[in-house]
Write a protein that holds these residues in place. Sequence first.
Motif, PDB file in Angstrom:
ATOM      1  N   ILE A 106       0.396   2.642 -26.102  1.00 40.63           N
ATOM      2  CA  ILE A 106       1.433   2.847 -25.510  1.00 40.63           C
ATOM      3  C   ILE A 106       1.518   2.232 -24.446  1.00 40.63           C
ATOM      4  CG2 ILE A 106       1.590   4.899 -23.744  1.00 40.63           C
ATOM      5  CD1 ILE A 106      -0.054   6.292 -25.457  1.00 40.63           C
ATOM      6  N   PRO A 107       2.748   1.577 -24.093  1.00 41.34           N
ATOM      7  CA  PRO A 107       3.045   0.470 -22.685  1.00 41.34           C
ATOM      8  C   PRO A 107       3.061   1.608 -21.756  1.00 41.34           C
ATOM      9  CG  PRO A 107       5.058   0.525 -24.462  1.00 41.34           C
ATOM     10  CD  PRO A 107       4.041   1.547 -24.417  1.00 41.34           C
ATOM     11  N   ILE A 108       2.619   1.224 -20.845  1.00 37.44           N
ATOM     12  CA  ILE A 108       2.563   1.969 -19.461  1.00 37.44           C
ATOM     13  C   ILE A 108       3.874   1.653 -18.045  1.00 37.44           C
ATOM     14  CG2 ILE A 108       0.939   4.081 -19.944  1.00 37.44           C
ATOM     15  CD1 ILE A 108      -0.552   2.208 -17.895  1.00 37.44           C
ATOM     16  N   ALA A 109       3.507   0.273 -17.844  1.00 36.91           N
ATOM     17  CA  ALA A 109       4.570  -0.197 -16.847  1.00 36.91           C
ATOM     18  C   ALA A 109       4.607  -2.136 -17.284  1.00 36.91           C
ATOM     19  CB  ALA A 109       3.392  -0.200 -15.383  1.00 36.91           C
ATOM     20  N   LYS A 243      -0.817   4.882 -14.411  1.00 33.89           N
ATOM     21  CA  LYS A 243       0.348   4.612 -14.221  1.00 33.89           C
ATOM     22  C   LYS A 243       1.450   4.641 -13.289  1.00 33.89           C
ATOM     23  CE  LYS A 243       5.579   5.306 -16.428  1.00 33.89           C
ATOM     24  NZ  LYS A 243       5.500   6.803 -17.309  1.00 33.89           N
ATOM     25  N   ALA A 244       1.175   5.354 -12.320  1.00 35.20           N
ATOM     26  CA  ALA A 244       1.169   5.599 -11.165  1.00 35.20           C
ATOM     27  C   ALA A 244       0.961   4.742  -9.224  1.00 35.20           C
ATOM     28  CB  ALA A 244       0.561   7.151 -10.604  1.00 35.20           C
ATOM     29  N   ALA A 245      -0.458   4.398  -9.802  1.00 33.78           N
ATOM     30  CA  ALA A 245      -0.782   2.974  -8.682  1.00 33.78           C
ATOM     31  C   ALA A 245      -0.471   2.235  -9.031  1.00 33.78           C
ATOM     32  CB  ALA A 245      -2.265   3.144  -9.379  1.00 33.78           C
ATOM     33  N   LEU A 246      -0.132   1.619 -10.096  1.00 27.69           N
ATOM     34  CA  LEU A 246       0.320   0.320 -11.124  1.00 27.69           C
ATOM     35  C   LEU A 246       2.185   0.272 -10.080  1.00 27.69           C
ATOM     36  CD1 LEU A 246      -0.445  -0.323 -14.458  1.00 27.69           C
ATOM     37  CD2 LEU A 246      -0.636  -1.782 -12.361  1.00 27.69           C
ATOM     38  N   LEU A 247       3.162   1.506 -10.380  1.00 27.98           N
ATOM     39  CA  LEU A 247       4.432   2.002  -9.826  1.00 27.98           C
ATOM     40  C   LEU A 247       3.880   1.643  -8.576  1.00 27.98           C
ATOM     41  CD1 LEU A 247       5.678   4.067 -12.430  1.00 27.98           C
ATOM     42  CD2 LEU A 247       5.927   1.965 -12.987  1.00 27.98           C
ATOM     43  N   ALA A 248       2.732   2.175  -7.629  1.00 21.70           N
ATOM     44  CA  ALA A 248       2.905   2.901  -7.033  1.00 21.70           C
ATOM     45  C   ALA A 248       2.893   0.874  -5.885  1.00 21.70           C
ATOM     46  CB  ALA A 248       2.309   3.220  -5.779  1.00 21.70           C
ATOM     47  N   ALA A 265       5.497 -11.164 -10.069  1.00 21.10           N
ATOM     48  CA  ALA A 265       6.352  -9.550  -9.591  1.00 21.10           C
ATOM     49  C   ALA A 265       6.568  -9.457  -8.217  1.00 21.10           C
ATOM     50  CB  ALA A 265       4.621  -8.843 -10.637  1.00 21.10           C
ATOM     51  N   THR A 266       7.570  -9.126  -8.250  1.00 18.38           N
ATOM     52  CA  THR A 266       8.593  -8.252  -7.711  1.00 18.38           C
ATOM     53  C   THR A 266       7.933  -6.308  -6.613  1.00 18.38           C
ATOM     54  OG1 THR A 266      10.509  -7.686  -8.234  1.00 18.38           O
ATOM     55  CG2 THR A 266      10.386  -9.737  -7.151  1.00 18.38           C
ATOM     56  N   ARG A 267       7.907  -6.393  -8.544  1.00 20.60           N
ATOM     57  CA  ARG A 267       7.710  -4.571  -8.936  1.00 20.60           C
ATOM     58  C   ARG A 267       7.051  -4.397 -10.136  1.00 20.60           C
ATOM     59  NH1 ARG A 267      11.988  -0.367  -8.666  1.00 20.60           N
ATOM     60  NH2 ARG A 267      13.045  -1.065  -9.297  1.00 20.60           N
ATOM     61  N   TYR A 268       6.527  -3.065 -10.197  1.00 24.24           N
ATOM     62  CA  TYR A 268       6.271  -2.659 -11.522  1.00 24.24           C
ATOM     63  C   TYR A 268       7.472  -1.574 -11.754  1.00 24.24           C
ATOM     64  CZ  TYR A 268       2.206  -5.104 -13.035  1.00 24.24           C
ATOM     65  OH  TYR A 268       1.234  -6.724 -13.180  1.00 24.24           O
ATOM     66  N   ILE A 269       7.522  -1.510 -13.122  1.00 30.38           N
ATOM     67  CA  ILE A 269       8.405  -0.642 -13.554  1.00 30.38           C
ATOM     68  C   ILE A 269       7.906   0.181 -15.024  1.00 30.38           C
ATOM     69  CG2 ILE A 269      10.861  -1.255 -12.501  1.00 30.38           C
ATOM     70  CD1 ILE A 269      11.476  -2.223 -14.725  1.00 30.38           C
ATOM     71  N   ALA A 270       8.213   1.723 -15.054  1.00 26.39           N
ATOM     72  CA  ALA A 270       7.492   2.253 -16.435  1.00 26.39           C
ATOM     73  C   ALA A 270       8.464   1.460 -17.459  1.00 26.39           C
ATOM     74  CB  ALA A 270       8.440   3.831 -16.332  1.00 26.39           C
ATOM     75  N   THR A 271       7.744   1.155 -18.575  1.00 31.22           N
ATOM     76  CA  THR A 271       8.333   0.916 -19.312  1.00 31.22           C
ATOM     77  C   THR A 271       8.333   1.967 -20.924  1.00 31.22           C
ATOM     78  OG1 THR A 271       8.808  -1.113 -21.045  1.00 31.22           O
ATOM     79  CG2 THR A 271       6.322  -0.380 -20.662  1.00 31.22           C
ATOM     80  N   SER A 272       8.905   1.881 -22.186  1.00 31.52           N
ATOM     81  CA  SER A 272       8.616   2.313 -23.556  1.00 31.52           C
ATOM     82  C   SER A 272       7.984   1.685 -24.996  1.00 31.52           C
ATOM     83  CB  SER A 272       9.999   3.077 -23.186  1.00 31.52           C
ATOM     84  OG  SER A 272      10.828   2.677 -23.795  1.00 31.52           O
ATOM     85  N   PRO A 273       8.024   1.605 -26.179  1.00 29.22           N
ATOM     86  CA  PRO A 273       7.940   0.861 -27.119  1.00 29.22           C
ATOM     87  C   PRO A 273       9.066   0.866 -27.574  1.00 29.22           C
ATOM     88  CG  PRO A 273       6.181   3.646 -26.896  1.00 29.22           C
ATOM     89  CD  PRO A 273       7.192   3.332 -25.794  1.00 29.22           C
ATOM     90  N   GLU A 274      10.045   1.510 -27.590  1.00 30.65           N
ATOM     91  CA  GLU A 274      11.755   1.663 -28.007  1.00 30.65           C
ATOM     92  C   GLU A 274      12.107  -0.360 -26.905  1.00 30.65           C
ATOM     93  OE1 GLU A 274      11.227   4.338 -26.396  1.00 30.65           O
ATOM     94  OE2 GLU A 274      10.730   4.643 -27.896  1.00 30.65           O
TER      95      GLU A 274
END
Length: 290
Positions: A106-109, A243-248, A265-274
């Motif tokens: 599962i990709p999370i970020a 995931k929340a820690a990375l996005l924060a 990086a400038t920031r982390y965002i959520a991602t998905s398998p698609e």
Amino acid sequence: MIRALTLRALTFWATTFFASAITASALAQQVLRVTTIPEEAATEQVRKFGPLTKYLERTQGMKVEFIPVNDYPAAVEALVNKQVDLVWFGGFTHVQAQIRSGGKIIPIAQREEDTKFRSVFIAQKNSGITKLSDLKGKQFSFGSQSSTSGSLMPRSFLLEAGIDPERDFKRVAYSGAHDATIASVVSGRVDGAALDITVWNKFVADKKVDTSKVDVFFTTPPYFNYNWSVHADMPAAQREKIKAALLALSMDNPEGKEILTLNRATRYIATSPENYKGLETAGRSAGLIK
């Protein structure tokens, strides 16, 4: 009376034993094991991910161990076999892990930059190489065979341009890492090469490469790339907490700025398998996924 006391003693012993076993098991699980594809030297990996390791220890409330691996396939196998819990994958290694695990990764970020990632092709300025077709008959280096930005996507764009590396290049080499790719062109061991644009930009910014002698002659169109991935067997609550820690992470505070800067990086965002389906298609078209 003696029998009753004996039973109570046995019950107390069993309860204590199993409670201790559960506590020991829980403590054994309070270690988050992290690794990354070795796109740069091991010393650079440790330097780059050290502050993130400390951040995750604080936000997850558990010990975090960074475990370097020797090559890209080792990073894939480590997560598939649950030898580690969290991996920084390239897009292609994520796809490989998905296939190897039967869809249990599962990709999370991902970095915001990974939504429009690019590779660069470089050559010595005096080589006469100014476009992709000039590479025909030359010696060329990719990075690791499992690298998205150093192998899969450069190969895909070469094939789109009508250039088959095995047929049209004098020699095809694999450096194993992006920094080694740059070194192979600088030293003249190969005439041209392809690598991760962020590694190239970092080398230029740090003045580790002389762009009057070696520079970019082609930049690819954008594609999705890197992400942080976990195994589907990780408890959902733990996955969401990581995931929340990375996005924060934020450039607005010293800790976040240090971690994000080290991770380019400038920031982390959520991602998905698609987001990585296109890379699987490219991998199959290039013959890198059977």
